[in-house]
Each structure stands twice: as structure tokens, then as C-alpha cells.
Design an enzyme around this catalytic site. Structure first.
Site, PDB file in Angstrom:
ATOM      1  N   TYR A   1      54.666  14.921   4.154  1.00 16.83           N
ATOM      2  CA  TYR A   1      55.082  15.908   5.151  1.00 16.83           C
ATOM      3  C   TYR A   1      56.100  16.898   4.580  1.00 16.83           C
ATOM      4  CZ  TYR A   1      52.971  13.941   9.385  1.00 16.83           C
ATOM      5  OH  TYR A   1      52.102  13.539  10.360  1.00 16.83           O
TER       6      TYR A   1
ATOM      7  N   LYS B   1      48.980   2.098   0.218  1.00 18.51           N
ATOM      8  CA  LYS B   1      47.685   2.263  -0.456  1.00 18.51           C
ATOM      9  C   LYS B   1      47.941   2.062  -1.946  1.00 18.51           C
ATOM     10  CE  LYS B   1      43.263   3.368  -0.378  1.00 18.51           C
ATOM     11  NZ  LYS B   1      42.216   2.569   0.308  1.00 18.51           N
TER      12      LYS B   1
ATOM     13  N   ASP C   1      43.812   1.031   4.949  1.00 15.33           N
ATOM     14  CA  ASP C   1      42.466   1.021   5.553  1.00 15.33           C
ATOM     15  C   ASP C   1      42.199  -0.323   6.222  1.00 15.33           C
ATOM     16  OD1 ASP C   1      42.533  -0.041   2.979  1.00 15.33           O
ATOM     17  OD2 ASP C   1      40.569   0.709   2.397  1.00 15.33           O
TER      18      ASP C   1
ATOM     19  N   ASP D   1      51.995   7.937  11.068  1.00 14.48           N
ATOM     20  CA  ASP D   1      51.514   8.887  12.064  1.00 14.48           C
ATOM     21  C   ASP D   1      50.172   8.399  12.607  1.00 14.48           C
ATOM     22  OD1 ASP D   1      51.273  11.301  13.544  1.00 14.48           O
ATOM     23  OD2 ASP D   1      49.933  12.085  11.995  1.00 14.48           O
TER      24      ASP D   1
ATOM     25  N   ASP E   1      49.336   6.154  16.384  1.00 12.18           N
ATOM     26  CA  ASP E   1      48.397   6.624  17.416  1.00 12.18           C
ATOM     27  C   ASP E   1      47.365   5.545  17.718  1.00 12.18           C
ATOM     28  OD1 ASP E   1      49.517   9.159  17.727  1.00 12.18           O
ATOM     29  OD2 ASP E   1      47.548  10.148  17.724  1.00 12.18           O
TER      30      ASP E   1
HETATM   31  C1  IPM Z   1      53.928  12.769  15.810  1.00 16.41           C
HETATM   32  C2  IPM Z   1      53.184  14.057  15.755  1.00 16.41           C
HETATM   33  C3  IPM Z   1      53.818  14.947  14.704  1.00 16.41           C
HETATM   34  C4  IPM Z   1      53.715  14.226  13.374  1.00 16.41           C
HETATM   35  C5  IPM Z   1      53.221  16.370  14.590  1.00 16.41           C
HETATM   36  C6  IPM Z   1      53.194  17.077  15.924  1.00 16.41           C
HETATM   37  C7  IPM Z   1      53.945  17.189  13.563  1.00 16.41           C
HETATM   38  O1  IPM Z   1      51.834  13.827  15.509  1.00 16.41           O
HETATM   39  O2  IPM Z   1      55.140  12.791  16.120  1.00 16.41           O
HETATM   40  O3  IPM Z   1      53.331  11.727  15.544  1.00 16.41           O
HETATM   41  O4  IPM Z   1      52.687  14.301  12.700  1.00 16.41           O
HETATM   42  O5  IPM Z   1      54.684  13.571  12.995  1.00 16.41           O
HETATM   43 MG    MG Z   2      51.291  11.761  15.500  1.00 22.06          MG
END
Ligand code: IPM
Ligand code: MG
Length: 355
Positions: free
Chosen positions: A138, A186, A218, A242, A246
Site C-alpha cells: 500500500y 506467502k 491461499d 484487507d 472482508d
Molecule cells: C479497508 C478498505 C481500504 C483498504 C480502502 C478503501 C483503501 O478496503 O479499510 O479495508 O484497502 O485498506
Molecule cells: Mg478492505
């Protein structure tokens, strides 16, 4: 001493859910002070930049930050990308405030077990993703375009001290839970991952009570779906975190309920942190009193717990939320037949009434 909380409501449903979270905090902790500042699209519209200096100053002065959400279609195409809310506000905010430890719990709530896309008997999970938030791909330089735009470049860099401090955080958290830590990387391909693994192994020597294992990313993505119950604390780098956070959040079936914390080091005895719902700004339902304020409210509970060492205040808020949910009260995102549909404000009011 009265703590100052910086409130960055942001865009979309951000202001609505943040308003409810602040009301809940005021009910539990009348001693807190709140001050608002602009961020994201709202800041672009009023002062021309997504992260004004005044906002950063307020955050630096505060003991903790409560963030709503940033972004929306209106600002998605701005050029250069550093003007857009995500890249221009969220990432520099994390970096400037040294919020290197992102804590993302994913816990199924009993009244919502059936909401998981996994089979009910497999969907129970209670895990925390500890994501490194200020390093890796990032932020690594160089990045950008070469070859007249035909070649694109991002750089993944990790320094040993960055891995050490996030690993220590994860081990400490594991100690407060079931003491099972899985470090995800990884290492079969990436040099940064081999440094990560080596460093985590060294930190582990200070935590003999914690059972540590390493897992390739993975495989971890697969294991989360196969058997999420096996995980307690997952420690991983920025981009893997990230993606995995999710995935983990979806297992609970209720993205609208999940809080998160991004922590820095302790400052004058208390841990400085930014607290925000995992969900985004949901522009499609903004301003309609439809958003679920629970993730924001539970983020406020995390603030009490982690920044203000107020475990009893945090527990009060969590219990109030569980009570309202167990009474079958639902916002639209978690609505099911037979439950009572309420809006953002009513959900907030009912939670407050249980405090
Ligand atoms: C998160 C979001 C952010 C990230 C984006 C919006 C930059 O997806 O906080 O997980 O990738 O960190
Ligand atoms: Mg995210």
C-alpha cells in the site's frame, strides 16, 4: 481527566451512523468531549482537499478518533487519485497517525447465526484479524507508471521493526483470548513473507503460552470457508489482511454489524486509536434513515475498551446491542420475516434505552 474524541463523520451514511454512536458514547461516558472535523468527499466539497490539515491537527490533539465512512461516486473519478477520499484521506490518515495495527473482529451473533452464507453448523466463528496497516504494498516506493503508461509498478516493502511491532500486538491479543495465533503469509513466493515469518518466529519466543502456526494466504482463504471455527487470532500483512478481513466478515453474515480499530502506540498511558465500522459509505441509502448504526456503535465500544481501558462501559454497549437484536429488532440489511423493521435513529434510540 476528560478525553477528547475527534469525530470524522465523512460521507454517505457516515454522518447518520456516527451520530448514533456519539449519542451512545455520551450516554455511557458523560465525561467525554467531542469535536468534529471534515474528511473525504465532504472535505473536498467544502475546502478542496480530502484530508485538511485542521482534521489531522484535531486527531493529533485527541485521545481517540471516531470515523464514519468516506467516498462515493461523486469523487470516484477525481484526478490525480490522491484527491480521492480513499487514497487521499484514509491512507495518509493511517500513515500520519501511525495507526499500524488494524484489529478486525469477526464474531457471529447468536440471534443472526442463520444469516451466514455458510451452513449453520459450520458458520460459528469468533476470530480477530490483526492486519498490518501502514506498510507493505500500500505504501512502498517506487510506484507509478513507466514506459508511457504501458507499465505499472507497485512495491511491497517490509522492515523488520514493522513486523515485530504488529506481531507483538497480535501475541498480546491472543493472550487475552484462546491463545491460538495463525500468521498468514506467502513465504513460498515472496521475500517480504520470508522476513515476516522469520520475525514472527523470533517474537514468539517471548510468548511461550501462545500456540503459533504459519499458514499460506491461499490456504487461509480456503480454511476460512471450510472451518472458520479453527481460528482465534489471524496475524497478517496489509494487503492479505484487507482481503481476508472482508472474507471473514462475510462469514458472520452481517457486514453492517462489524466494528474495527486501528491502533498506534500508547500515548500518555492510553492507546491512541481510530475506530470505524467495517462497512463503507453506502451512498445508495445515504440520508434515508436506513443504515444500520450497530457497526459504528460497536466501534465506539471498542474505543472504550482499547483506548480508555473502560471494559465495563464497552460491555454495557455490547450487551445493549445484543439485547435489542434478541428482541427481533432489525434494520433493513438484517431484516427477516417476523422481525420488527426500524430505521437508523430508532435503532440507536432503542440501544440507548438499554444502557
Ligand atoms: C479497508 C478498505 C481500504 C483498504 C480502502 C478503501 C483503501 O478496503 O479499510 O479495508 O484497502 O485498506
Ligand atoms: Mg478492505
Amino acid at each position: 481527566m476528560s478525553h477528547l474524541v475527534a469525530v470524522l463523520a465523512g460521507d454517505g451514511i457516515g454522518p447518520e451512523v456516527t451520530h448514533e454512536a456519539v449519542s451512545v458514547l455520551q450516554a455511557v461516558r458523560p465525561d467525554l468531549r467531542f469535536e468534529e472535523a471534515l474528511i473525504g468527499g465532504a472535505a473536498i466539497d467544502s475546502v478542496g482537499e480530502p484530508l485538511p490539515a485542521a482534521t489531522l491537527d484535531l486527531c493529533r490533539k485527541a485521545s481517540a478518533v471516531l470515523l464514519g465512512a468516506v467516498g462515493g461516486p461523486k469523487w470516484d473519478k477525481l484526478e490525480p487519485v490522491t484527491l480521492r477520499p480513499e487514497v487521499g484521506a484514509l491512507l495518509p490518515l493511517r500513515r500520519e497517525l501511525n495507526l499500524y495495527a488494524n484489529i478486525r473482529p469477526a464474531q457471529t451473533m447468536t440471534p443472526l447465526l442463520h444469516a451466514s452464507p455458510l451452513k449453520e453448523e459450520r458458520s460459528k466463528c469468533d476470530l480477530i484479524v490483526v492486519r498490518e496497516l501502514t506498510g507493505g504494498i500500500y505504501f512502498g516506493q517506487p510506484r507509478g507508471r513507466q514506459n508511457e503508461g504501458a507499465t505499472a509498478l507497485d512495491t511491497c516493502i517490509y522492515h523488520k521493526h514493522e513486523v515485530e511491532r504488529i506481531a507483538r500486538r497480535a501475541f498480546e491479543i491472543a493472550l487475552t483470548r484462546r491463545s491460538v495465533l495463525v500468521s498468514v503469509d506467502k513465504a513460498n513466493v515472496l521475500e517480504t513473507s520470508r522476513l515476516w515469518r522469520e520475525t514472527v518466529d523470533v517474537v514468539a519466543q517471548d510468548y511461550p503460552q501462545v500456540s503459533l502456526s504459519h499458514m499460506l494466504v491461499d490456504n487461509c482463504a480456503m480454511q476460512l470457508i471450510r472451518d472458520p471455527g479453527q481460528f482465534d487470532v489471524i496475524l497478517t500483512e496489509n494487503m492479505f489482511g484487507d482481503i481476508l478481513s472482508d472474507e471473514a466478515s462475510m462469514i458472520t453474515g452481517s457486514l453492517g454489524l462489524l466494528p474495527s480499530a486501528s491502533l498506534s502506540d500508547a500515548k500518555e498511558g492510553s492507546v491512541f486509536g481510530l475506530y470505524e465500522p467495517v462497512h463503507g459509505s453506502a451512498p445508495d441509502i445515504a440520508g434515508q434513515d436506513k443504515a444500520n448504526p450497530i457497526a459504528a456503535i460497536l466501534s465506539a465500544a471498542m474505543m472504550l475498551d482499547l483506548s480508555f481501558s473502560d471494559q465495563s462501559g464497552a460491555a454495557k454497549i455490547r450487551n445493549a446491542v445484543e439485547e435489542v437484536l434478541s428482541e427481533g429488532i432489525r434494520t433493513g440489511d438484517i431484516y427477516e420475516e417476523g422481525s420488527r423493521l426500524v430505521g437508523t435513529k430508532e435503532m440507536g434510540r432503542l440501544i440507548q434505552s438499554k444502557l
